[in-house]
Design an enzyme around this catalytic site. Structure first.
Site, PDB file in Angstrom:
ATOM      1  N   LYS A  57     -62.796 -31.086 -50.136  1.00  0.00           N
ATOM      2  CA  LYS A  57     -63.781 -31.286 -51.221  1.00  0.00           C
ATOM      3  C   LYS A  57     -65.126 -30.661 -50.861  1.00  0.00           C
ATOM      4  O   LYS A  57     -65.754 -29.985 -51.688  1.00  0.00           O
ATOM      5  CB  LYS A  57     -63.959 -32.792 -51.487  1.00  0.00           C
ATOM      6  CG  LYS A  57     -62.773 -33.448 -52.179  1.00  0.00           C
ATOM      7  CD  LYS A  57     -63.031 -34.949 -52.345  1.00  0.00           C
ATOM      8  CE  LYS A  57     -61.870 -35.631 -53.063  1.00  0.00           C
ATOM      9  NZ  LYS A  57     -62.053 -37.099 -53.122  1.00  0.00           N
ATOM     10  N   TYR A  63     -46.809 -17.526 -41.858  1.00  0.00           N
ATOM     11  CA  TYR A  63     -47.322 -18.871 -41.579  1.00  0.00           C
ATOM     12  C   TYR A  63     -46.204 -19.910 -41.505  1.00  0.00           C
ATOM     13  O   TYR A  63     -46.428 -21.029 -41.043  1.00  0.00           O
ATOM     14  CB  TYR A  63     -48.350 -19.306 -42.635  1.00  0.00           C
ATOM     15  CG  TYR A  63     -49.553 -18.402 -42.770  1.00  0.00           C
ATOM     16  CD1 TYR A  63     -49.864 -17.435 -41.810  1.00  0.00           C
ATOM     17  CD2 TYR A  63     -50.396 -18.506 -43.885  1.00  0.00           C
ATOM     18  CE1 TYR A  63     -50.956 -16.600 -41.957  1.00  0.00           C
ATOM     19  CE2 TYR A  63     -51.507 -17.676 -44.030  1.00  0.00           C
ATOM     20  CZ  TYR A  63     -51.775 -16.722 -43.068  1.00  0.00           C
ATOM     21  OH  TYR A  63     -52.867 -15.898 -43.221  1.00  0.00           O
ATOM     22  N   SER A 112     -62.578 -20.657 -37.904  1.00  0.00           N
ATOM     23  CA  SER A 112     -61.340 -21.347 -37.504  1.00  0.00           C
ATOM     24  C   SER A 112     -61.580 -22.420 -36.443  1.00  0.00           C
ATOM     25  O   SER A 112     -61.021 -22.385 -35.348  1.00  0.00           O
ATOM     26  CB  SER A 112     -60.303 -20.337 -36.990  1.00  0.00           C
ATOM     27  OG  SER A 112     -59.852 -19.522 -38.027  1.00  0.00           O
ATOM     28  N   PRO A 113     -62.426 -23.424 -36.750  1.00  0.00           N
ATOM     29  CA  PRO A 113     -62.738 -24.453 -35.743  1.00  0.00           C
ATOM     30  C   PRO A 113     -61.538 -25.268 -35.303  1.00  0.00           C
ATOM     31  O   PRO A 113     -61.534 -25.813 -34.204  1.00  0.00           O
ATOM     32  CB  PRO A 113     -63.786 -25.330 -36.439  1.00  0.00           C
ATOM     33  CG  PRO A 113     -63.611 -25.080 -37.898  1.00  0.00           C
ATOM     34  CD  PRO A 113     -63.151 -23.653 -38.016  1.00  0.00           C
ATOM     35  N   GLY A 114     -60.502 -25.353 -36.137  1.00  0.00           N
ATOM     36  CA  GLY A 114     -59.337 -26.165 -35.767  1.00  0.00           C
ATOM     37  C   GLY A 114     -58.263 -25.388 -35.040  1.00  0.00           C
ATOM     38  O   GLY A 114     -57.182 -25.907 -34.777  1.00  0.00           O
ATOM     39  N   ASP A 129     -54.124 -19.253 -50.451  1.00  0.00           N
ATOM     40  CA  ASP A 129     -53.835 -18.082 -49.633  1.00  0.00           C
ATOM     41  C   ASP A 129     -52.668 -18.390 -48.697  1.00  0.00           C
ATOM     42  O   ASP A 129     -52.777 -19.269 -47.840  1.00  0.00           O
ATOM     43  CB  ASP A 129     -55.072 -17.677 -48.826  1.00  0.00           C
ATOM     44  CG  ASP A 129     -54.813 -16.421 -48.011  1.00  0.00           C
ATOM     45  OD1 ASP A 129     -54.742 -15.340 -48.618  1.00  0.00           O
ATOM     46  OD2 ASP A 129     -54.662 -16.524 -46.782  1.00  0.00           O
ATOM     47  N   SER A 156     -54.738  -6.250 -45.261  1.00  0.00           N
ATOM     48  CA  SER A 156     -55.438  -7.247 -44.451  1.00  0.00           C
ATOM     49  C   SER A 156     -55.591  -6.686 -43.042  1.00  0.00           C
ATOM     50  O   SER A 156     -54.700  -5.969 -42.553  1.00  0.00           O
ATOM     51  CB  SER A 156     -54.636  -8.554 -44.425  1.00  0.00           C
ATOM     52  OG  SER A 156     -55.297  -9.554 -43.681  1.00  0.00           O
ATOM     53  N   HIS A 189     -50.048  -7.444 -44.200  1.00  0.00           N
ATOM     54  CA  HIS A 189     -50.738  -8.427 -43.359  1.00  0.00           C
ATOM     55  C   HIS A 189     -51.515  -7.766 -42.212  1.00  0.00           C
ATOM     56  O   HIS A 189     -52.622  -8.199 -41.876  1.00  0.00           O
ATOM     57  CB  HIS A 189     -49.718  -9.422 -42.800  1.00  0.00           C
ATOM     58  CG  HIS A 189     -50.289 -10.740 -42.419  1.00  0.00           C
ATOM     59  ND1 HIS A 189     -49.580 -11.918 -42.476  1.00  0.00           N
ATOM     60  CD2 HIS A 189     -51.516 -11.089 -41.960  1.00  0.00           C
ATOM     61  CE1 HIS A 189     -50.341 -12.926 -42.078  1.00  0.00           C
ATOM     62  NE2 HIS A 189     -51.516 -12.446 -41.752  1.00  0.00           N
ATOM     63  N   LYS A 225     -48.481 -12.368 -48.127  1.00  0.00           N
ATOM     64  CA  LYS A 225     -48.616 -11.174 -47.287  1.00  0.00           C
ATOM     65  C   LYS A 225     -47.265 -10.720 -46.736  1.00  0.00           C
ATOM     66  O   LYS A 225     -46.418 -11.549 -46.386  1.00  0.00           O
ATOM     67  CB  LYS A 225     -49.577 -11.468 -46.123  1.00  0.00           C
ATOM     68  CG  LYS A 225     -50.921 -12.027 -46.592  1.00  0.00           C
ATOM     69  CD  LYS A 225     -51.831 -12.403 -45.442  1.00  0.00           C
ATOM     70  CE  LYS A 225     -53.013 -13.222 -45.946  1.00  0.00           C
ATOM     71  NZ  LYS A 225     -52.687 -14.646 -46.134  1.00  0.00           N
ATOM     72  N   SER A 282     -58.309 -26.197 -44.445  1.00  0.00           N
ATOM     73  CA  SER A 282     -58.498 -27.568 -44.004  1.00  0.00           C
ATOM     74  C   SER A 282     -57.326 -28.397 -44.493  1.00  0.00           C
ATOM     75  O   SER A 282     -56.708 -28.079 -45.515  1.00  0.00           O
ATOM     76  CB  SER A 282     -59.801 -28.160 -44.550  1.00  0.00           C
ATOM     77  OG  SER A 282     -59.957 -29.490 -44.059  1.00  0.00           O
TER      78      SER A 282
END
Length: 315
Positions: free
Chosen positions: A264, A52, A211-213, A47, A158, A114, A81, A257
Protein backbone atom coordinates in the site's frame (compact mmCIF):
# COMPACT_ATOMS: atom_id res chain seq x y z
CA UNK A 1 -0.85 20.44 -7.66
CA UNK A 2 1.36 17.39 -8.20
CA UNK A 3 1.27 15.65 -11.57
CA UNK A 4 -0.06 12.20 -10.72
CA UNK A 5 2.04 10.35 -13.33
CA UNK A 6 -0.11 7.21 -13.15
CA UNK A 7 0.74 6.17 -16.73
CA UNK A 8 3.45 6.65 -19.34
CA UNK A 9 2.86 6.40 -23.08
CA UNK A 10 4.89 3.86 -25.03
CA UNK A 11 5.95 4.15 -28.68
CA UNK A 12 3.07 1.75 -29.49
CA UNK A 13 0.59 4.31 -28.15
CA UNK A 14 -0.24 2.08 -25.19
CA UNK A 15 -0.37 3.52 -21.67
CA UNK A 16 1.80 1.57 -19.24
CA UNK A 17 0.81 1.94 -15.55
CA UNK A 18 3.70 3.68 -13.83
CA UNK A 19 3.88 1.54 -10.68
CA UNK A 20 4.00 -2.25 -10.88
CA UNK A 21 4.24 -5.00 -8.33
CA UNK A 22 7.55 -6.76 -8.91
CA UNK A 23 7.55 -10.53 -8.37
CA UNK A 24 11.28 -11.38 -8.50
CA UNK A 25 12.27 -13.38 -5.40
CA UNK A 26 8.68 -13.45 -4.19
CA UNK A 27 8.46 -17.00 -2.84
CA UNK A 28 5.88 -19.51 -4.08
CA UNK A 29 3.05 -19.66 -1.59
CA UNK A 30 3.52 -15.95 -0.86
CA UNK A 31 3.54 -14.32 -4.28
CA UNK A 32 -0.12 -15.14 -5.01
CA UNK A 33 -1.32 -13.34 -1.90
CA UNK A 34 0.90 -10.36 -2.75
CA UNK A 35 -0.57 -10.13 -6.27
CA UNK A 36 -4.13 -10.40 -4.97
CA UNK A 37 -3.49 -7.74 -2.31
CA UNK A 38 -1.82 -5.42 -4.83
CA UNK A 39 -4.65 -5.62 -7.34
CA UNK A 40 -7.29 -5.14 -4.64
CA UNK A 41 -5.57 -1.97 -3.36
CA UNK A 42 -5.23 -0.50 -6.85
CA UNK A 43 -2.16 -1.84 -8.68
CA UNK A 44 -2.86 -2.41 -12.37
CA UNK A 45 0.61 -3.59 -13.48
CA UNK A 46 2.25 -6.90 -12.50
CA UNK A 47 5.83 -7.62 -13.56
CA UNK A 48 6.53 -11.32 -14.08
CA UNK A 49 9.14 -13.59 -15.67
CA UNK A 50 9.44 -17.25 -16.51
CA UNK A 51 12.76 -17.31 -14.64
CA UNK A 52 11.10 -16.30 -11.37
CA UNK A 53 9.43 -19.72 -11.14
CA UNK A 54 6.12 -18.40 -9.80
CA UNK A 55 3.97 -17.66 -12.86
CA UNK A 56 1.61 -20.62 -12.35
CA UNK A 57 0.67 -19.35 -8.89
CA UNK A 58 0.20 -15.82 -10.25
CA UNK A 59 -1.96 -17.21 -13.05
CA UNK A 60 -4.26 -19.00 -10.61
CA UNK A 61 -4.72 -15.79 -8.64
CA UNK A 62 -5.39 -13.71 -11.76
CA UNK A 63 -8.03 -16.19 -12.93
CA UNK A 64 -9.79 -16.04 -9.56
CA UNK A 65 -9.74 -12.22 -9.56
CA UNK A 66 -11.20 -12.17 -13.07
CA UNK A 67 -13.83 -14.80 -12.22
CA UNK A 68 -14.82 -12.95 -9.05
CA UNK A 69 -15.20 -9.66 -10.92
CA UNK A 70 -12.50 -7.90 -8.88
CA UNK A 71 -10.79 -6.64 -12.04
CA UNK A 72 -11.10 -7.12 -15.81
CA UNK A 73 -8.24 -8.45 -17.93
CA UNK A 74 -8.26 -5.34 -20.10
CA UNK A 75 -7.68 -3.16 -17.02
CA UNK A 76 -4.44 -4.96 -16.08
CA UNK A 77 -0.96 -4.66 -17.58
CA UNK A 78 0.96 -7.92 -17.40
CA UNK A 79 4.64 -8.03 -18.31
CA UNK A 80 6.75 -11.18 -18.65
CA UNK A 81 10.17 -12.08 -20.02
CA UNK A 82 11.87 -14.53 -22.36
CA UNK A 83 14.56 -16.51 -20.52
CA UNK A 84 18.11 -17.00 -21.82
CA UNK A 85 17.52 -20.68 -22.71
CA UNK A 86 14.79 -19.78 -25.21
CA UNK A 87 16.60 -17.37 -27.55
CA UNK A 88 16.50 -19.63 -30.63
CA UNK A 89 13.82 -18.19 -32.95
CA UNK A 90 11.87 -21.46 -32.94
CA UNK A 91 11.82 -21.46 -29.12
CA UNK A 92 10.58 -17.88 -28.66
CA UNK A 93 6.89 -18.56 -29.51
CA UNK A 94 6.94 -21.78 -27.46
CA UNK A 95 8.29 -19.88 -24.46
CA UNK A 96 5.57 -17.26 -24.76
CA UNK A 97 2.91 -19.97 -25.08
CA UNK A 98 4.21 -21.59 -21.89
CA UNK A 99 4.10 -18.23 -20.07
CA UNK A 100 0.55 -17.56 -21.31
CA UNK A 101 -0.52 -21.05 -20.19
CA UNK A 102 1.03 -20.54 -16.75
CA UNK A 103 -0.52 -17.10 -16.33
CA UNK A 104 -3.85 -18.31 -17.83
CA UNK A 105 -3.88 -15.40 -20.29
CA UNK A 106 -4.49 -15.00 -24.03
CA UNK A 107 -1.94 -12.22 -24.48
CA UNK A 108 0.75 -10.23 -22.68
CA UNK A 109 0.80 -6.45 -22.57
CA UNK A 110 4.61 -6.53 -22.71
CA UNK A 111 7.15 -9.28 -23.43
CA UNK A 112 10.84 -8.61 -22.87
CA UNK A 113 14.12 -10.34 -23.73
CA UNK A 114 15.26 -10.82 -20.12
CA UNK A 115 19.03 -10.52 -20.74
CA UNK A 116 21.30 -10.00 -23.77
CA UNK A 117 22.60 -13.47 -22.91
CA UNK A 118 21.81 -16.93 -24.30
CA UNK A 119 22.18 -20.36 -22.73
CA UNK A 120 21.77 -23.91 -23.97
CA UNK A 121 18.18 -24.98 -24.55
CA UNK A 122 16.84 -26.89 -21.57
CA UNK A 123 19.70 -25.98 -19.25
CA UNK A 124 18.88 -25.15 -15.64
CA UNK A 125 20.62 -22.72 -13.33
CA UNK A 126 23.72 -20.65 -14.09
CA UNK A 127 26.48 -23.12 -15.00
CA UNK A 128 29.09 -21.32 -17.07
CA UNK A 129 29.40 -24.17 -19.57
CA UNK A 130 25.79 -23.58 -20.62
CA UNK A 131 26.50 -20.03 -21.82
CA UNK A 132 26.33 -19.60 -25.61
CA UNK A 133 26.75 -16.67 -28.00
CA UNK A 134 23.47 -14.73 -28.39
CA UNK A 135 22.14 -13.64 -31.76
CA UNK A 136 19.94 -10.78 -30.61
CA UNK A 137 18.76 -9.74 -34.12
CA UNK A 138 17.47 -13.29 -34.78
CA UNK A 139 15.76 -13.49 -31.40
CA UNK A 140 14.25 -10.04 -31.93
CA UNK A 141 12.76 -11.03 -35.30
CA UNK A 142 10.95 -13.85 -33.50
CA UNK A 143 9.74 -11.34 -30.88
CA UNK A 144 8.44 -9.09 -33.67
CA UNK A 145 6.30 -11.96 -34.97
CA UNK A 146 4.68 -12.31 -31.54
CA UNK A 147 3.81 -8.61 -31.75
CA UNK A 148 2.43 -9.10 -35.28
CA UNK A 149 0.19 -11.91 -34.06
CA UNK A 150 -1.06 -9.86 -31.09
CA UNK A 151 0.14 -12.35 -28.48
CA UNK A 152 2.46 -9.66 -27.12
CA UNK A 153 0.95 -6.19 -27.48
CA UNK A 154 4.34 -4.58 -26.89
CA UNK A 155 7.85 -6.01 -27.01
CA UNK A 156 11.07 -4.84 -25.45
CA UNK A 157 14.30 -5.76 -23.72
CA UNK A 158 15.78 -5.88 -20.24
CA UNK A 159 19.34 -5.35 -18.98
CA UNK A 160 20.50 -3.85 -22.29
CA UNK A 161 23.29 -1.28 -22.20
CA UNK A 162 23.14 1.88 -24.30
CA UNK A 163 25.32 0.18 -26.93
CA UNK A 164 23.32 -3.05 -27.04
CA UNK A 165 20.05 -1.13 -27.30
CA UNK A 166 21.52 1.05 -30.05
CA UNK A 167 22.71 -2.00 -31.99
CA UNK A 168 19.23 -3.52 -31.79
CA UNK A 169 17.51 -0.30 -32.88
CA UNK A 170 19.64 -0.31 -36.03
CA UNK A 171 18.24 -3.66 -37.21
CA UNK A 172 14.76 -3.75 -35.60
CA UNK A 173 11.67 -3.58 -37.81
CA UNK A 174 9.65 -2.86 -34.67
CA UNK A 175 11.67 -0.83 -32.14
CA UNK A 176 11.65 -2.00 -28.54
CA UNK A 177 8.96 -0.23 -26.53
CA UNK A 178 10.75 -0.67 -23.20
CA UNK A 179 14.19 -1.32 -21.71
CA UNK A 180 13.75 -2.63 -18.17
CA UNK A 181 16.89 -2.10 -16.09
CA UNK A 182 18.04 -1.55 -12.53
CA UNK A 183 17.25 2.05 -11.65
CA UNK A 184 17.07 3.95 -8.34
CA UNK A 185 18.61 7.12 -6.88
CA UNK A 186 21.88 5.22 -6.21
CA UNK A 187 22.06 3.98 -9.84
CA UNK A 188 20.23 6.58 -11.90
CA UNK A 189 21.22 5.35 -15.39
CA UNK A 190 21.85 8.88 -16.66
CA UNK A 191 23.55 7.84 -19.93
CA UNK A 192 21.05 5.11 -20.76
CA UNK A 193 18.08 7.29 -19.77
CA UNK A 194 19.16 10.10 -22.11
CA UNK A 195 19.61 7.61 -24.96
CA UNK A 196 16.22 5.96 -24.34
CA UNK A 197 14.48 9.34 -24.31
CA UNK A 198 16.16 10.31 -27.59
CA UNK A 199 14.94 7.08 -29.24
CA UNK A 200 11.41 6.91 -27.81
CA UNK A 201 12.17 3.82 -25.71
CA UNK A 202 10.53 3.83 -22.27
CA UNK A 203 12.86 3.08 -19.36
CA UNK A 204 11.34 0.85 -16.68
CA UNK A 205 13.19 0.56 -13.37
CA UNK A 206 13.51 -2.71 -11.51
CA UNK A 207 14.89 -2.81 -7.95
CA UNK A 208 13.72 0.82 -7.51
CA UNK A 209 14.27 0.43 -3.75
CA UNK A 210 17.60 -1.34 -4.21
CA UNK A 211 16.06 -4.78 -3.49
CA UNK A 212 16.33 -4.52 0.33
CA UNK A 213 14.84 -7.99 0.81
CA UNK A 214 17.32 -9.71 -1.50
CA UNK A 215 20.02 -11.72 0.27
CA UNK A 216 22.38 -11.75 -2.72
CA UNK A 217 22.55 -7.95 -3.04
CA UNK A 218 24.13 -5.87 -0.29
CA UNK A 219 21.98 -2.79 -0.70
CA UNK A 220 22.10 0.43 1.28
CA UNK A 221 19.90 2.44 -1.11
CA UNK A 222 17.11 3.14 1.40
CA UNK A 223 19.62 4.00 4.14
CA UNK A 224 21.23 6.79 2.10
CA UNK A 225 21.34 9.96 4.25
CA UNK A 226 20.41 12.31 1.37
CA UNK A 227 17.37 10.19 0.48
CA UNK A 228 16.33 10.11 4.14
CA UNK A 229 16.82 13.86 4.53
CA UNK A 230 14.43 14.47 1.61
CA UNK A 231 11.99 11.91 3.02
CA UNK A 232 12.02 13.55 6.46
CA UNK A 233 11.35 17.00 4.98
CA UNK A 234 8.38 15.64 3.02
CA UNK A 235 6.99 13.41 5.77
CA UNK A 236 7.34 10.36 3.54
CA UNK A 237 9.30 7.12 3.75
CA UNK A 238 12.62 6.72 1.96
CA UNK A 239 10.95 4.08 -0.25
CA UNK A 240 8.19 6.48 -1.29
CA UNK A 241 10.71 9.18 -2.19
CA UNK A 242 12.79 6.70 -4.22
CA UNK A 243 9.68 5.64 -6.15
CA UNK A 244 8.40 9.19 -6.66
CA UNK A 245 11.87 10.18 -7.89
CA UNK A 246 11.53 7.51 -10.57
CA UNK A 247 8.13 8.75 -11.68
CA UNK A 248 9.33 12.35 -11.86
CA UNK A 249 12.32 11.16 -13.91
CA UNK A 250 9.82 9.69 -16.38
CA UNK A 251 10.15 5.97 -15.86
CA UNK A 252 7.90 3.28 -14.48
CA UNK A 253 8.94 1.59 -11.24
CA UNK A 254 8.60 -2.06 -10.19
CA UNK A 255 8.82 -2.33 -6.38
CA UNK A 256 8.58 -5.88 -5.03
CA UNK A 257 6.96 -6.52 -1.69
CA UNK A 258 4.91 -9.26 -0.06
CA UNK A 259 3.92 -7.11 2.96
CA UNK A 260 0.42 -5.63 2.69
CA UNK A 261 1.46 -2.41 4.44
CA UNK A 262 4.43 -1.85 2.15
CA UNK A 263 2.44 -2.79 -0.93
CA UNK A 264 0.00 0.00 0.00
CA UNK A 265 2.76 2.45 0.95
CA UNK A 266 4.55 1.90 -2.38
CA UNK A 267 1.41 2.92 -4.26
CA UNK A 268 0.99 6.16 -2.29
CA UNK A 269 3.20 8.15 -4.67
CA UNK A 270 0.72 10.01 -6.89
CA UNK A 271 -0.81 12.96 -5.06
CA UNK A 272 2.43 14.64 -3.93
CA UNK A 273 5.77 15.44 -5.51
CA UNK A 274 9.41 16.11 -4.65
CA UNK A 275 9.74 19.91 -4.97
CA UNK A 276 12.26 21.63 -7.23
CA UNK A 277 14.45 22.73 -4.32
CA UNK A 278 14.92 19.14 -3.05
CA UNK A 279 14.91 17.14 -6.32
CA UNK A 280 18.50 18.07 -7.35
CA UNK A 281 19.80 16.85 -3.98
CA UNK A 282 19.02 13.29 -5.06
CA UNK A 283 21.63 13.60 -7.82
CA UNK A 284 24.34 14.09 -5.19
CA UNK A 285 23.97 10.42 -4.16
CA UNK A 286 27.02 8.26 -4.87
CA UNK A 287 26.35 5.85 -7.75
CA UNK A 288 26.82 2.07 -7.64
CA UNK A 289 25.28 -0.73 -9.71
CA UNK A 290 23.86 -3.56 -7.58
CA UNK A 291 22.98 -6.13 -10.27
CA UNK A 292 26.25 -7.02 -11.98
CA UNK A 293 25.17 -10.07 -14.00
CA UNK A 294 28.29 -11.96 -12.90
CA UNK A 295 26.80 -15.45 -13.62
CA UNK A 296 26.70 -14.51 -17.32
CA UNK A 297 30.41 -13.69 -17.49
CA UNK A 298 33.17 -16.24 -18.12
CA UNK A 299 36.68 -16.31 -19.57
CA UNK A 300 35.87 -19.20 -21.92
CA UNK A 301 32.11 -19.68 -22.24
CA UNK A 302 29.54 -17.32 -23.65
CA UNK A 303 29.88 -13.87 -25.19
CA UNK A 304 31.20 -11.80 -22.27
CA UNK A 305 34.58 -12.31 -20.61
CA UNK A 306 34.08 -9.50 -18.08
CA UNK A 307 31.26 -7.63 -16.35
CA UNK A 308 32.53 -4.53 -18.16
CA UNK A 309 31.86 -6.25 -21.51
CA UNK A 310 28.34 -7.29 -20.46
CA UNK A 311 27.44 -3.67 -19.67
CA UNK A 312 29.72 -2.08 -22.30
CA UNK A 313 31.50 -0.09 -19.60
CA UNK A 314 28.34 1.27 -17.93
CA UNK A 315 29.46 0.42 -14.39
Amino acid sequence: MARTLRFFELNTGAQIPSVALGTWQAAPGVVGDAVATAIKVGYRHIDCAQAYGNQEEIGAVLKKLFDDGVVKREDLWITSKLWCTDHDPEDVPKALDKTLKDLQLDYLDLYLIHWPVSMRRGSVGFKSENLTHPNIPNTWRAMEKLYDFGKARAIGVSNFSTKKLGDLLEVARIPPAVNQVECHPSWNQSKLRTFCQSKGVHLSGYSPLGSPGTTSLKSEVLKNPILNMVADKLGKSAAQVALRWGLQMGHSVLPKSTSENRIKENLDVFDWSIPDDLFPKLFEIEQARLVKGSPFVHETFGAYKTVKELWDGEL
